[in-house]
Design an enzyme around this catalytic site. Structure first.
Site, short mmCIF file in Angstrom:
data_model
loop_
_atom_site.label_atom_id
_atom_site.label_comp_id
_atom_site.label_asym_id
_atom_site.label_seq_id
_atom_site.Cartn_x
_atom_site.Cartn_y
_atom_site.Cartn_z
N ILE A 138 0.88 -1.27 -0.09
CA ILE A 138 -0.02 -0.04 -0.05
C ILE A 138 1.01 1.36 0.10
O ILE A 138 1.94 1.15 0.64
CB ILE A 138 -1.07 0.02 1.21
CG1 ILE A 138 -0.12 -0.23 2.58
CG2 ILE A 138 -1.92 -1.06 1.06
CD1 ILE A 138 -1.27 -0.18 3.63
N ASP A 139 0.26 2.30 -0.33
CA ASP A 139 1.23 3.48 -0.54
C ASP A 139 1.89 4.05 0.61
O ASP A 139 1.13 3.75 1.64
CB ASP A 139 0.38 4.49 -1.38
CG ASP A 139 0.20 4.42 -2.77
OD1 ASP A 139 0.62 3.27 -3.36
OD2 ASP A 139 -1.12 4.82 -3.18
N LYS A 140 3.03 4.89 0.56
CA LYS A 140 3.37 5.42 1.70
C LYS A 140 2.46 5.82 2.44
O LYS A 140 2.46 5.79 3.85
CB LYS A 140 4.63 6.37 1.42
CG LYS A 140 5.15 6.98 2.34
CD LYS A 140 6.31 7.94 1.89
CE LYS A 140 6.69 8.96 3.04
NZ LYS A 140 7.79 9.95 2.51
N THR A 142 -0.77 6.06 2.59
CA THR A 142 -2.06 5.11 2.88
C THR A 142 -1.73 4.24 4.06
O THR A 142 -0.59 3.80 4.24
CB THR A 142 -2.40 4.09 1.60
OG1 THR A 142 -2.68 5.12 0.42
CG2 THR A 142 -3.71 3.46 1.95
N ARG A 239 -6.97 5.84 -6.06
CA ARG A 239 -6.65 7.13 -6.38
C ARG A 239 -6.75 7.56 -7.75
O ARG A 239 -7.33 8.68 -8.03
CB ARG A 239 -5.14 7.74 -5.72
CG ARG A 239 -4.81 7.38 -4.40
CD ARG A 239 -3.41 7.26 -4.04
NE ARG A 239 -2.82 8.51 -4.32
CZ ARG A 239 -1.34 8.72 -4.23
NH1 ARG A 239 -0.51 7.63 -3.85
NH2 ARG A 239 -0.83 10.16 -4.37
#
Length: 321
Positions: A138-140, A142, A239
């Site tokens: 998962i994104d930094k 998030t 996103r």
């Protein structure tokens, strides 16, 4: 310092895959490393990003950008972790916003992998030296639940479930604007943005199939609380899908949310959004079959304080209206 290689494919010989050509043409680069560079958008053919499997027929101009090297083996760091479950095969964590999942150029330390190496020494090596045990990301910025494999058998079992879209992944997000329908489905290929390498796009010429299911949980002035279920797991999928539908995530500067803050009439709400300092996206629920026992496991997490603070304020304002 980043290295740049400008290559021209020979017109002699048989057609060759892009990843094979890059690995053969750049000294010291393995095929797996070439594939990672291509997937990260660091390789272009005739000025456009492409898939590793693209067949080069001859005469194409290929540009390869190789980031500066990072340490071959991540170092364990004593970083606190919110561990939801752990046994000899898997560890499930609630990742905070701001933490990168694995080391990469620009983020060699302070990652989830660094923390896990210090916590447990038996992480799977299948993901590569810089990504031991990692089967999904998962994104930094998030937050939320993530599972990590502790051995190769678990890694293979979990990877198969993600590949077959058999994992339950539910997110909560705050999006700008009002989604008129109560639920829906967004579908379309997502690939690297043709100009901005840091962004993904549904308008890329070459992309991977992506499906997001969404349901409205709450509507507020200027914002909507949305529950999202991923059928696929492409980079920045939620996103991109919401931004290109006209509803960028609150706090997501990369995908156009910055200009929407000033449209909020409530000064207190504007202040809370600016304090968020990240996209309002949380990986709330993760369900999967245990890769060894076969037992179904599901983990649910509470919203982090920064997102919960905004929602609490929105609900209070709606009741007082």
């Amino acid at each position: 310092m980043e290295s740049r290689f400008e290559l021209t494919v020979s017109t002699e010989g048989e057609p060759e895959r892009l990843d094979q050509f890059v690995a053969r043409s750049v000294e010291g680069l393995t095929r797996s490393a070439a594939q990672r560079l291509i997937e990260e958008g660091r390789v272009s053919v005739a000025g456009e990003v492409a898939k590793p499997s693209l067949k080069l027929k001859g005469g194409e101009r290929v540009v390869v950008e190789v980031p500066p090297p990072v340490a071959a083996t991540p170092v364990g760091e004593e970083i606190p972790l919110d561990i939801l479950y752990e046994d000899g095969d898997v560890v499930v964590v609630n990742k905070p916003a701001g933490m990168v999942v694995h080391p990469a150029a620009g983020n060699p330390t302070g990652t989830l992998v660094n923390a896990l190496i210090a916590h447990c020494t038996d992480l799977s090596g299948v993901g590569g030296e810089l990504r031991p045990g990692i089967v999904h990301r998962i994104d930094k910025d998030t937050s939320g639940v993530l599972v990590v494999a502790k051995n190769d058998r678990a890694h293979e079992g979990l990877s198969r479930q993600f590949r077959d879209h058999a994992v339950k992944r539910v997110y909560l997000a705050l999006a700008f604007g009002t989604l008129r329908q109560d639920k829906g489905r967004i579908e379309g290929a997502i690939g690297r943005h043709p100009v901005d390498r840091k962004r993904m796009s549904g308008k890329a010429r070459r992309g991977k199939h992506a499906v997001t299911h969404w349901k409205v949980l709450g509507r507020y002035p200027g914002m909507t609380l949305v529950q999202l279920r991923l059928e696929t797991g492409r980079t920045h999928q939620i996103r991109v899908h919401l931004a290109e539908a006209g509803h960028p995530l609150v706090g997501d500067e990369v995908y156009g949310a910055g200009g929407r803050v000033n449209d909020l009439r409530d000064p207190r709400l504007r202040a809370l959004v600016r304090q968020l300092d990240r996209q309002a996206l949380h990986a709330k629920t993760l369900g999967f079959l245990h890769p060894v026992s076969g037992e179904y496991m599901e983990f649910d997490t509470e919203l982090p304080e920064d997102m919960a603070r905004i929602i609490t304020y929105l609900e209070g304002a709606a009741q007082g209206a």
